[in-house]
Design an enzyme around this catalytic site. Structure first.
Site, PDB file in Angstrom:
ATOM      1  CG  ASP A 191     -33.196 -21.522 -46.865  1.00 50.83           C
ATOM      2  OD1 ASP A 191     -32.009 -21.646 -46.515  1.00 50.83           O
ATOM      3  OD2 ASP A 191     -33.645 -20.519 -47.459  1.00 50.83           O
ATOM      4  CG  ASP A 228     -28.332 -22.383 -45.299  1.00 52.59           C
ATOM      5  OD1 ASP A 228     -27.816 -22.374 -46.434  1.00 52.59           O
ATOM      6  OD2 ASP A 228     -29.191 -21.577 -44.932  1.00 52.59           O
ATOM      7  CD  GLU A 229     -31.294 -23.236 -50.333  1.00 57.92           C
ATOM      8  OE1 GLU A 229     -32.004 -23.315 -51.333  1.00 57.92           O
ATOM      9  OE2 GLU A 229     -30.357 -22.433 -50.221  1.00 57.92           O
TER      10      GLU A 229
HETATM   11 MG   LIG Z   1     -30.710 -20.091 -45.616  1.00 56.52          MG
END
Ligand SMILES: [Mg+2]
Length: 381
Positions: A11, A105-106
């Site tokens: 993350d 983003d993960e």
């Molecule tokens: Mg994040």
């Protein structure tokens, strides 16, 4: 239980805000809110400096500005974030084809295969280093025996964290955490559990199933499994694009069957090459047809097993086109397209139906393309 697995959850830290701070040095060390500039917008991302004031993403910008009047507001640049996202997902796929994206983003990464050769700690550090080398940004990585534990772990040492939870320490780590740490337990459920005196994961784990029944119904058992850190869900890889297609609008309408078949072969070959470059296979092939009267039709077929070789995709596309041409004699085409969908990671290429010759040819063409560009070569009709 599934056999020993090693799953990472990665993350990025304050993703959009960190990208803005990276690209605009004057924002570094400052309280930054990425979000709509109007008063009605919500916070899309908050830098760590502004989080100290209690600003969180999804909060109305107006509330955020009240908490931190000196915050600097920045308009989101989604195209830039998507570009960075692409870079980090390429990094993830260096480690495993089994990458399950949760957002830009993960992602979860199944590291089980690499875990035979490298320790979890090494892998976690390497992922962080590769991300930093490519993007100059930091990520937090959690590693555990399953998705549940990995996801919880990535949050424990944020930002720039690396937290590894071995299967022997799962309860030790999870027990003291609030029940809401388990994804799926939202604020309402949290309140109902609190009324029963269940606030921590340990209390949830030890509660008698009868007490949980009114809250979770038939999911009680599963929730208690989660509270024990048990989670058999697989990492499901899928492409950031759910389909790949290529189409060509002709300068002049084409009625000639041989010419259409030639055009189709080039399109099919391009789509198949993209699949192979992305290490994907497709289980659906479709053909898009637009006539000179601007009527658009498509035909598709499912394949089993899924494939990425040019020969098969071309053959199926051609059958679909010829069938349509037979039903529409004399049609003149303005546009032709080939697409694939039902994309999956190409895990065991050796098991697919490729004959050795076609696979060898595809590889040779891909090598030339990689060196000289996509337009450098096309398979003949
Ligand atoms: Mg994040």
């Amino acid at each position: 239980m599934t056999a020993d697995r090693l799953i990472a959850h990665v993350d990025m830290d304050a993703f959009y805000a960190s990208v803005e701070q990276r690209d605009n040095p004057e924002l570094r060390g400052q309280p930054v809110i990425v979000g709509g500039l109007g008063d009605r917008g919500v916070v899309a991302a908050a830098s760590y400096e502004v989080r100290r004031f209690g600003v969180r993403s999804a909060m109305p910008v107006r509330d955020a500005m009240r908490r931190c009047p000196e915050a600097i507001r920045v308009r989101p640049r989604m195209a830039v974030y998507r570009g960075v996202s692409k870079q980090i997902f390429y990094v993830f796929r260096e480690f495993s084809p089994l990458v399950e994206g949760l957002s830009l983003d993960e992602a979860f990464i199944d590291l089980t295969r690499l875990s035979k050769k490298r320790s979890a700690n090494e892998l976690g550090l390497q992922i962080k280093q590769r991300i930093h080398a490519e993007t100059s940004l930091t990520a937090s990585v959690g590693i555990g025996p399953n998705k549940l534990v990995a996801k919880i772990a990535s949050d424990l040492e944020k930002p720039d964290g690396l937290c590894i939870v071995s299967r022997h320490h799962v309860s030790e780590i999870l027990d003291p955490l609030p029940v809401r740490t388990i994804s799926g337990i939202g604020p309402q459920t949290g309140k109902r559990l609190a009324k029963l005196g269940i606030r921590t994961i340990e209390e949830l784990r030890q509660a008698s199933p009868d007490r949980l029944q009114p809250v979770f119904g038939r999911y009680s058992h599963r929730i208690q499994q989660r509270a024990r850190g048990i989670d058999d869900r697989e990492v499901v890889a899928y492409s950031e694009r759910k389909s790949i297609s290529s189409e060509e609008t002709f300068d002049k309408d084409i009625a000639d069957r041989d010419e259409l078949v030639r055009q189709l072969a080039a399109l099919a070959d391009g789509v198949a090459a993209t699949l192979r470059k992305k290490k994907l296979v497709a289980e659906v092939v479709n053909v898009k047809i637009r006539t000179h009267e601007f009527v658009t039709r498509s035909r598709q077929r499912h394949l089993a097993p899924a494939v990425n070789d040019s020969g098969v995709i071309d053959r199926v596309a051609r059958e679909l086109l010829e069938q349509w041409l037979a039903e529409n004699p004399g049609a003149k085409l303005r546009l032709l397209g080939v697409g694939v969908a039902g994309l999956q990671p190409a895990r065991q290429l050796g098991l697919f139906q490729d004959t050795p010759e076609t696979t060898g040819l595809d590889q040779a063409l891909d090598t030339i393309r990689a060196r000289f560009g996509d337009d450098s070569i096309r398979r003949g009709g």
